[in-house]
Write a protein that holds these residues in place. Structure first.
Motif, PDB file in Angstrom:
ATOM      1  N   HIS A  92       5.892  14.826   9.201  1.00 42.79           N
ATOM      2  CA  HIS A  92       7.176  14.321   9.665  1.00 42.79           C
ATOM      3  C   HIS A  92       7.013  13.024  10.452  1.00 42.79           C
ATOM      4  CE1 HIS A  92       9.555  18.385   9.397  1.00 42.79           C
ATOM      5  NE2 HIS A  92       8.833  18.128   8.321  1.00 42.79           N
ATOM      6  N   ASP A  93       5.979  12.980  11.296  1.00 45.63           N
ATOM      7  CA  ASP A  93       5.732  11.783  12.104  1.00 45.63           C
ATOM      8  C   ASP A  93       5.427  10.576  11.220  1.00 45.63           C
ATOM      9  OD1 ASP A  93       6.103  13.255  14.398  1.00 45.63           O
ATOM     10  OD2 ASP A  93       3.962  13.478  14.853  1.00 45.63           O
ATOM     11  N   VAL A  94       4.603  10.798  10.192  1.00 50.62           N
ATOM     12  CA  VAL A  94       4.248   9.711   9.281  1.00 50.62           C
ATOM     13  C   VAL A  94       5.498   9.196   8.562  1.00 50.62           C
ATOM     14  CG1 VAL A  94       3.039   9.161   7.122  1.00 50.62           C
ATOM     15  CG2 VAL A  94       1.849  10.393   8.952  1.00 50.62           C
ATOM     16  N   VAL A  95       6.312  10.102   8.073  1.00 48.00           N
ATOM     17  CA  VAL A  95       7.531   9.713   7.360  1.00 48.00           C
ATOM     18  C   VAL A  95       8.459   8.916   8.271  1.00 48.00           C
ATOM     19  CG1 VAL A  95       9.643  10.566   6.258  1.00 48.00           C
ATOM     20  CG2 VAL A  95       7.442  11.633   5.746  1.00 48.00           C
ATOM     21  N   ARG A  96       8.702   9.447   9.456  1.00 52.61           N
ATOM     22  CA  ARG A  96       9.620   8.768  10.386  1.00 52.61           C
ATOM     23  C   ARG A  96       9.118   7.369  10.745  1.00 52.61           C
ATOM     24  NH1 ARG A  96       9.135  11.979  14.035  1.00 52.61           N
ATOM     25  NH2 ARG A  96       7.790  10.815  15.465  1.00 52.61           N
ATOM     26  N   LYS A  97       7.836   7.246  11.031  1.00 47.59           N
ATOM     27  CA  LYS A  97       7.290   5.950  11.443  1.00 47.59           C
ATOM     28  C   LYS A  97       7.310   4.935  10.303  1.00 47.59           C
ATOM     29  CE  LYS A  97       4.452   7.850  15.151  1.00 47.59           C
ATOM     30  NZ  LYS A  97       3.084   8.222  15.594  1.00 47.59           N
ATOM     31  N   ILE A  98       6.998   5.381   9.089  1.00 46.43           N
ATOM     32  CA  ILE A  98       7.060   4.463   7.947  1.00 46.43           C
ATOM     33  C   ILE A  98       8.500   4.028   7.702  1.00 46.43           C
ATOM     34  CG2 ILE A  98       6.772   4.287   5.441  1.00 46.43           C
ATOM     35  CD1 ILE A  98       4.243   5.968   5.712  1.00 46.43           C
ATOM     36  N   TYR A  99       9.419   4.959   7.734  1.00 42.81           N
ATOM     37  CA  TYR A  99      10.819   4.646   7.441  1.00 42.81           C
ATOM     38  C   TYR A  99      11.413   3.711   8.488  1.00 42.81           C
ATOM     39  CZ  TYR A  99      15.697   5.284   6.086  1.00 42.81           C
ATOM     40  OH  TYR A  99      16.982   5.065   5.682  1.00 42.81           O
ATOM     41  N   GLU A 100      11.075   3.954   9.755  1.00 41.70           N
ATOM     42  CA  GLU A 100      11.692   3.189  10.837  1.00 41.70           C
ATOM     43  C   GLU A 100      10.963   1.883  11.154  1.00 41.70           C
ATOM     44  OE1 GLU A 100      13.816   6.848  13.321  1.00 41.70           O
ATOM     45  OE2 GLU A 100      11.990   5.935  14.137  1.00 41.70           O
ATOM     46  N   ALA A 101       9.815   1.649  10.540  1.00 38.69           N
ATOM     47  CA  ALA A 101       9.012   0.464  10.866  1.00 38.69           C
ATOM     48  C   ALA A 101       9.730  -0.836  10.534  1.00 38.69           C
ATOM     49  CB  ALA A 101       7.668   0.523  10.153  1.00 38.69           C
ATOM     50  N   SER A 114       1.363   2.443   9.902  1.00 38.07           N
ATOM     51  CA  SER A 114       1.643   1.003   9.824  1.00 38.07           C
ATOM     52  C   SER A 114       1.000   0.345   8.609  1.00 38.07           C
ATOM     53  CB  SER A 114       1.172   0.303  11.097  1.00 38.07           C
ATOM     54  OG  SER A 114      -0.246   0.311  11.197  1.00 38.07           O
ATOM     55  N   LYS A 115       0.079   1.048   7.946  1.00 36.14           N
ATOM     56  CA  LYS A 115      -0.596   0.496   6.764  1.00 36.14           C
ATOM     57  C   LYS A 115       0.267   0.553   5.512  1.00 36.14           C
ATOM     58  CE  LYS A 115      -4.710   1.711   5.665  1.00 36.14           C
ATOM     59  NZ  LYS A 115      -5.897   2.550   5.346  1.00 36.14           N
ATOM     60  N   TYR A 116       1.334   1.360   5.531  1.00 32.58           N
ATOM     61  CA  TYR A 116       2.015   1.709   4.282  1.00 32.58           C
ATOM     62  C   TYR A 116       3.443   1.198   4.206  1.00 32.58           C
ATOM     63  CZ  TYR A 116      -2.040   4.699   4.202  1.00 32.58           C
ATOM     64  OH  TYR A 116      -3.337   5.144   4.245  1.00 32.58           O
ATOM     65  N   SER A 117       3.794   0.743   3.015  1.00 35.43           N
ATOM     66  CA  SER A 117       5.172   0.340   2.747  1.00 35.43           C
ATOM     67  C   SER A 117       5.932   1.428   1.988  1.00 35.43           C
ATOM     68  CB  SER A 117       5.201  -0.955   1.941  1.00 35.43           C
ATOM     69  OG  SER A 117       4.369  -0.872   0.811  1.00 35.43           O
ATOM     70  N   VAL A 118       5.193   2.385   1.442  1.00 30.71           N
ATOM     71  CA  VAL A 118       5.794   3.505   0.706  1.00 30.71           C
ATOM     72  C   VAL A 118       5.025   4.784   1.007  1.00 30.71           C
ATOM     73  CG1 VAL A 118       6.352   4.469  -1.574  1.00 30.71           C
ATOM     74  CG2 VAL A 118       6.453   1.998  -1.223  1.00 30.71           C
ATOM     75  N   VAL A 119       5.744   5.872   1.250  1.00 29.64           N
ATOM     76  CA  VAL A 119       5.133   7.201   1.254  1.00 29.64           C
ATOM     77  C   VAL A 119       5.860   8.023   0.197  1.00 29.64           C
ATOM     78  CG1 VAL A 119       6.637   7.949   3.184  1.00 29.64           C
ATOM     79  CG2 VAL A 119       4.580   9.278   2.593  1.00 29.64           C
ATOM     80  N   LEU A 120       5.087   8.669  -0.681  1.00 28.30           N
ATOM     81  CA  LEU A 120       5.673   9.461  -1.761  1.00 28.30           C
ATOM     82  C   LEU A 120       5.047  10.850  -1.773  1.00 28.30           C
ATOM     83  CD1 LEU A 120       6.475   8.377  -5.388  1.00 28.30           C
ATOM     84  CD2 LEU A 120       5.342  10.535  -4.960  1.00 28.30           C
ATOM     85  N   THR A 176       0.845  -1.190   0.000  1.00 24.15           N
ATOM     86  CA  THR A 176       0.000   0.000   0.000  1.00 24.15           C
ATOM     87  C   THR A 176       0.881   1.241   0.000  1.00 24.15           C
ATOM     88  OG1 THR A 176      -1.691  -1.175   1.259  1.00 24.15           O
ATOM     89  CG2 THR A 176      -1.911   1.200   1.107  1.00 24.15           C
ATOM     90  N   VAL A 177       0.566   2.168  -0.896  1.00 19.36           N
ATOM     91  CA  VAL A 177       1.343   3.398  -1.081  1.00 19.36           C
ATOM     92  C   VAL A 177       0.533   4.593  -0.596  1.00 19.36           C
ATOM     93  CG1 VAL A 177       2.440   4.894  -2.788  1.00 19.36           C
ATOM     94  CG2 VAL A 177       2.504   2.413  -3.089  1.00 19.36           C
ATOM     95  N   LEU A 178       1.186   5.508   0.101  1.00 20.72           N
ATOM     96  CA  LEU A 178       0.560   6.761   0.510  1.00 20.72           C
ATOM     97  C   LEU A 178       1.145   7.897  -0.320  1.00 20.72           C
ATOM     98  CD1 LEU A 178      -1.361   8.164   2.572  1.00 20.72           C
ATOM     99  CD2 LEU A 178       0.678   8.587   3.975  1.00 20.72           C
ATOM    100  N   LEU A 179       0.308   8.545  -1.131  1.00 19.57           N
ATOM    101  CA  LEU A 179       0.725   9.740  -1.860  1.00 19.57           C
ATOM    102  C   LEU A 179       0.348  10.962  -1.042  1.00 19.57           C
ATOM    103  CD1 LEU A 179      -0.285   9.072  -5.600  1.00 19.57           C
ATOM    104  CD2 LEU A 179       1.878   8.568  -4.440  1.00 19.57           C
ATOM    105  N   VAL A 180       1.322  11.825  -0.777  1.00 18.60           N
ATOM    106  CA  VAL A 180       1.082  13.024   0.021  1.00 18.60           C
ATOM    107  C   VAL A 180       1.016  14.248  -0.889  1.00 18.60           C
ATOM    108  CG1 VAL A 180       1.887  14.482   1.907  1.00 18.60           C
ATOM    109  CG2 VAL A 180       2.223  12.009   2.017  1.00 18.60           C
ATOM    110  N   PHE A 181      -0.086  14.979  -0.752  1.00 18.56           N
ATOM    111  CA  PHE A 181      -0.368  16.162  -1.563  1.00 18.56           C
ATOM    112  C   PHE A 181      -0.317  17.428  -0.712  1.00 18.56           C
ATOM    113  CE2 PHE A 181      -2.183  12.731  -3.943  1.00 18.56           C
ATOM    114  CZ  PHE A 181      -2.253  13.126  -5.273  1.00 18.56           C
ATOM    115  N   THR A 182      -0.268  18.565  -1.379  1.00 16.05           N
ATOM    116  CA  THR A 182      -0.330  19.867  -0.727  1.00 16.05           C
ATOM    117  C   THR A 182      -1.770  20.343  -0.575  1.00 16.05           C
ATOM    118  OG1 THR A 182       0.450  22.172  -0.871  1.00 16.05           O
ATOM    119  CG2 THR A 182      -0.162  21.115  -2.934  1.00 16.05           C
ATOM    120  N   ASN A 183      -1.981  21.283   0.357  1.00 15.62           N
ATOM    121  CA  ASN A 183      -3.246  22.013   0.442  1.00 15.62           C
ATOM    122  C   ASN A 183      -3.079  23.473   0.021  1.00 15.62           C
ATOM    123  OD1 ASN A 183      -3.645  20.141   3.339  1.00 15.62           O
ATOM    124  ND2 ASN A 183      -5.156  20.000   1.699  1.00 15.62           N
TER     125      ASN A 183
END
Length: 231
Positions: A118-127, A94-100, A4-11
């Motif tokens: 930042h929290d999401v990135v750190r947790k995905i990377y360090e999982a 914990s749901k994601y193997s990739v954040v882009l 599962t991939v998480l794509l992060v967009f701007t607002n």
């Protein structure tokens, strides 16, 4: 287990003090989405505030003949996701193997210091030792200031790329940026590299951090990530 991939967009939709609109840059979302979908991955969309992510309309015109981009715009399910992105603070890493991180000038204004991001990135990377953090064009602003649990910058000592200072100068928007992305990455210890010529495709993967320099790099970036995940 399916990836599962998480794509992060701007607002963010205001381009500095120009009076012009900005947001995410179409192919930098459409091309990775196309690659990940074809590889059979699930894809979620998120942003700092949740809800709608604004689209840089100049990218619609520039890529009006691009198949993946037009499919992205005409896909009702995709557009529903763009208009109703998840709030990053509500995301379960914990749901994601990739954040882009999707590029465009918008991210320069709302993703560099967003703590939920930042929290999401750190947790995905360090999982685990297979998860990937990725970004394209201006998207690396979303990882430039991320610190790991040991206090070091995620990008420190890693080869990365991003929209270059030379490219920013070429589009005459350097004066409108809160800072120069290439410079910020270098300040935080990244080993920055770029294509020999402006607008040339350039992708770097180092220690599970994958980055692409510009719009031309979006598809090869996603392809490199898929190849890494299959290993």
């Amino acid at each position: 287990m399916s990836q599962t991939v998480l794509l992060v967009f701007t607002n963010h939709s205001e381009l500095g003090t120009t009076g012009k609109k900005t947001g995410y840059y179409l192919p930098e979302a459409a091309h990775p989405y196309h690659v990940f979908k074809n590889a059979g991955y699930s894809i979620d969309f998120a942003s700092p505030k949740g809800g709608k992510s604004p689209l840089d309309q100049s990218s619609v015109e520039a890529f009006k003949d691009d198949k993946a981009s037009t499919e992205f715009l005409n896909d009702k399910e995709v557009q529903d996701k763009v208009n109703n992105t998840l709030r990053l603070s509500d995301v379960d890493p914990s749901k994601y193997s990739v954040v882009l991180f999707v590029g465009g000038h918008g991210p320069m204004f709302d993703l560099s210091d967003d703590q939920s991001s930042h929290d999401v990135v750190r947790k995905i990377y360090e999982a685990n030792d297979t998860n990937i953090v990725a970004a394209v064009c201006h998207g690396p602003v979303g990882i430039a200031n991320v610190k790991l649990s040991n206090g070091s910058y995620l990008v420190s000592g890693k080869k990365v790329t991003a929209f270059s200072n030379a490219e920013e100068d070429a589009v005459e928007l350097s004066s409108q940026m809160p800072f120069m992305l290439e410079t910020k990455l270098k300040e935080n210890g990244a080993l920055y590299e770029k294509a020999a010529e402006n607008w040339g495709a350039h992708v770097v993967g180092d220690q599970r951090v994958f980055t692409g320099q510009n719009p031309a790099s979006a598809s090869p970036l996603a392809e490199a990530i898929v190849s890494q995940l299959k290993k």
